[in-house]
Design a protein around this motif. Structure first.
Motif, PDB file in Angstrom:
ATOM      1  N   ASP A 153      38.346  15.041 -21.896  1.00 22.07           N
ATOM      2  CA  ASP A 153      38.553  15.228 -23.416  1.00 22.07           C
ATOM      3  C   ASP A 153      39.641  16.392 -23.406  1.00 22.07           C
ATOM      4  OD1 ASP A 153      38.355  16.648 -25.896  1.00 22.07           O
ATOM      5  OD2 ASP A 153      36.264  16.428 -25.998  1.00 22.07           O
ATOM      6  N   GLN A 155      40.932  18.346 -25.870  1.00 23.31           N
ATOM      7  CA  GLN A 155      40.612  19.736 -26.455  1.00 23.31           C
ATOM      8  C   GLN A 155      39.524  20.265 -25.579  1.00 23.31           C
ATOM      9  OE1 GLN A 155      39.207  19.425 -30.624  1.00 23.31           O
ATOM     10  NE2 GLN A 155      38.515  21.596 -30.489  1.00 23.31           N
ATOM     11  N   ALA A 156      38.525  19.711 -24.887  1.00 33.05           N
ATOM     12  CA  ALA A 156      37.431  20.139 -24.098  1.00 33.05           C
ATOM     13  C   ALA A 156      38.100  20.952 -22.559  1.00 33.05           C
ATOM     14  CB  ALA A 156      36.418  19.298 -23.866  1.00 33.05           C
ATOM     15  N   GLU A 157      39.323  20.030 -22.011  1.00 36.01           N
ATOM     16  CA  GLU A 157      39.836  20.527 -21.012  1.00 36.01           C
ATOM     17  C   GLU A 157      40.794  21.843 -21.362  1.00 36.01           C
ATOM     18  OE1 GLU A 157      40.446  20.185 -16.863  1.00 36.01           O
ATOM     19  OE2 GLU A 157      39.179  18.905 -18.180  1.00 36.01           O
ATOM     20  N   GLU A 159      39.913  23.684 -23.778  1.00 37.26           N
ATOM     21  CA  GLU A 159      39.243  25.151 -23.796  1.00 37.26           C
ATOM     22  C   GLU A 159      38.760  25.625 -22.591  1.00 37.26           C
ATOM     23  OE1 GLU A 159      36.355  23.609 -26.599  1.00 37.26           O
ATOM     24  OE2 GLU A 159      37.728  23.498 -28.286  1.00 37.26           O
TER      25      GLU A 159
END
Length: 474
Positions: A153, A155-157, A159
């Protein structure tokens, strides 16, 4: 970062020094060399990257050798394009020219750092992307990346990496952190994975920490050339040894084998800039040097002692000492909740001014809020002819001092010792203290009731707090 409380102030190196550091980072230095190397015959592909047949020449110009030479040259070229050191003239023809921002590298430190910050953003974005081979394998028939098959992901990475760097920044600037020393990679990974209220980590959590370590090992290797961190990678022998204990519970003597990372002075500057850009207050020592004494005393209220002193020293360096002392005393007045801590910071600041502040302190001896502070300062500084305080002033100053300590340190061991000493030395303290005309009297007495280990004395303190609150109409 997991904590939303204000960040401690960071001590930044001078911008001229940081700019020199930025220019010497491998990634920006290579990008600048390629920007000056590029000419009429240089060609780029549709994405702005150097065409494959020119990569060997670019690598040779950078004196890069080995299997990764072309990849490093390609990365440096991308930095040159993203930072404006190179501009694409004609996308169809793939021609380029030196960018307008190339001249900034010979300009003011702020200009150099602005270019470096752009390079940092590119490096951070690259560090959040999976291995290129994995990306190629995940391409669908239409040429789009199937993120689901990657189990990634974007965005998750991003973040996650931002959170890790935020925790590293917080550890570095905290008074009880490692300072300039390195942080073990297992501890940094665990700060993102292990819940703060968890006792012994479960095997599942330890596995997550190990996975996070491997991700961070790759990412910090990628980020070191941009100059944000100094990194000692995970010992490759450990990766091949399946019998090793999980990284989160290794012995301290072996922890360096699992990776060590520290923010460089340039990294501190870069992360603070990103925090400010994101709207997160991230103070730096020196921010208050050109502001008034009220801003200094309020602003340093939550600073660790060493940072508060450094900030105050910079503030005083810009002012005439006696005038500064008078300004500090004027700013220390007040009956609001923050006033006791302002007076404490004022007293600490006046200790840095020295004997020249004497006239300013004598001028406030009759001031109901500053008279006690003035007597303490004059006596501790060795001056004579200091009028003795009244009983009321002694009690008022005691309440003010404890209120300031509560605001600065909370229920600390030092404050508990102060409370025990007061109760022991003054048998009728609580009988008189509840009458003190100070806005914080009830709160101070309640705190003394919490802090005193003797149940009988604590009960007396709570009773006195009740009387004080009733007297104040609360």
């Amino acid at each position: 970062m997991s904590d939303s409380s204000p960040l401690p102030p960071v001590r930044l190196h001078p911008e001229a020094e940081l700019a020199r550091d930025a220019l010497s980072t491998p990634l920006l230095a290579r990008a600048a060399r390629l920007a000056r190397w590029a000419g009429e015959d240089t060609r780029v592909d549709a994405g702005g990257g150097l065409v494959e047949e020119q990569l060997p020449a670019a690598a040779a110009h950078l004196h890069l050798t080995g299997d990764d030479a072309a990849a490093h040259a390609s990365e440096a070229w991308r930095i040159a394009v993203d930072t404006g050191l190179v501009e694409i003239v004609d996308e169809e023809e793939g021609t380029v020219t030196a960018g307008a921002d190339l001249a900034l590298l010979s300009g003011a430190p702020q200009d150099v750092l602005a270019v470096w910050l752009t390079a940092l953003e590119t490096a951070l974005a690259d560090a959040s992307v999976p291995d290129l081979d994995d990306l190629v394998d995940a391409l669908d028939e239409g040429g789009e990346v199937d993120f689901a098959s990657l189990d990634w992901d974007p965005q998750a990475e991003q973040e996650f990496l931002d959170g890790v760097l935020g925790n590293l920044y917080l550890l570095t600037v905290s008074a009880d952190g490692p300072g300039d020393g390195p942080v073990p990679l297992p501890a940094l990974a665990a700060s993102m994975i292990v819940p703060s209220d968890m006792g012994e980590p479960t095997n599942d959590v330890l596995e997550q920490v190990s996975d996070a370590m491997m991700r961070l090992d790759d990412q910090f290797r990628m980020l070191e050339p941009v100059g944000i961190v100094e990194y000692q990678p995970v010992d490759e022998a450990l990766m091949a040894d399946t019998d090793e204990e999980p990284a989160a519970i290794v012995d301290d003597t072996d922890v360096s084998r699992y990776g060590m990372v520290r923010l460089t002075p340039l990294g501190l500057y870069g992360l603070r800039s990103r925090l400010l850009e994101a709207g997160t207050p991230a103070p730096a020592v020196g921010d208050l040097a050109d502001k008034g004494a009220d801003a200094l005393l309020d602003g340093t209220a939550g600073f660790p002692p060493s940072a508060a002193q450094a900030e105050t020293e910079q503030w005083l360096d810009r002012r005439e000492p006696l005038a500064a002392a008078r300004e500090l005393l004027a700013a220390a007045r007040g009956s609001d909740a923050g006033a006791p801590l302002r007076r404490l910071r004022c007293q600490q600041a006046l200790s840095l001014v020295g004997a020249v502040a004497e006239p300013a302190l004598r001028e406030v001896l009759d001031d109901p809020e500053l008279g006690g502070l003035a007597r303490v300062w004059l006596t501790e500084s060795g001056f004579g002819d200091v009028p003795a305080p009244s009983q009321d002033l002694v009690f008022w100053l005691t309440v003010d001092t404890i209120a300031a300590q509560l605001a600065a340190e909370g229920n600390s061991e030092e404050l508990q010792g102060l409370v025990e000493g007061l109760a022991q030395q003054h048998g009728g303290f609580f009988a008189a203290a509840w009458r003190v005309d100070h806005p914080a009297t009830a709160d101070v007495l309640e705190a003394m009731g919490r802090l005193h280990p003797d149940k009988r004395v604590a009960k007396e303190a709570r009773k006195a707090a009740f009387k004080a609150r009733s007297q104040q109409g609360g």
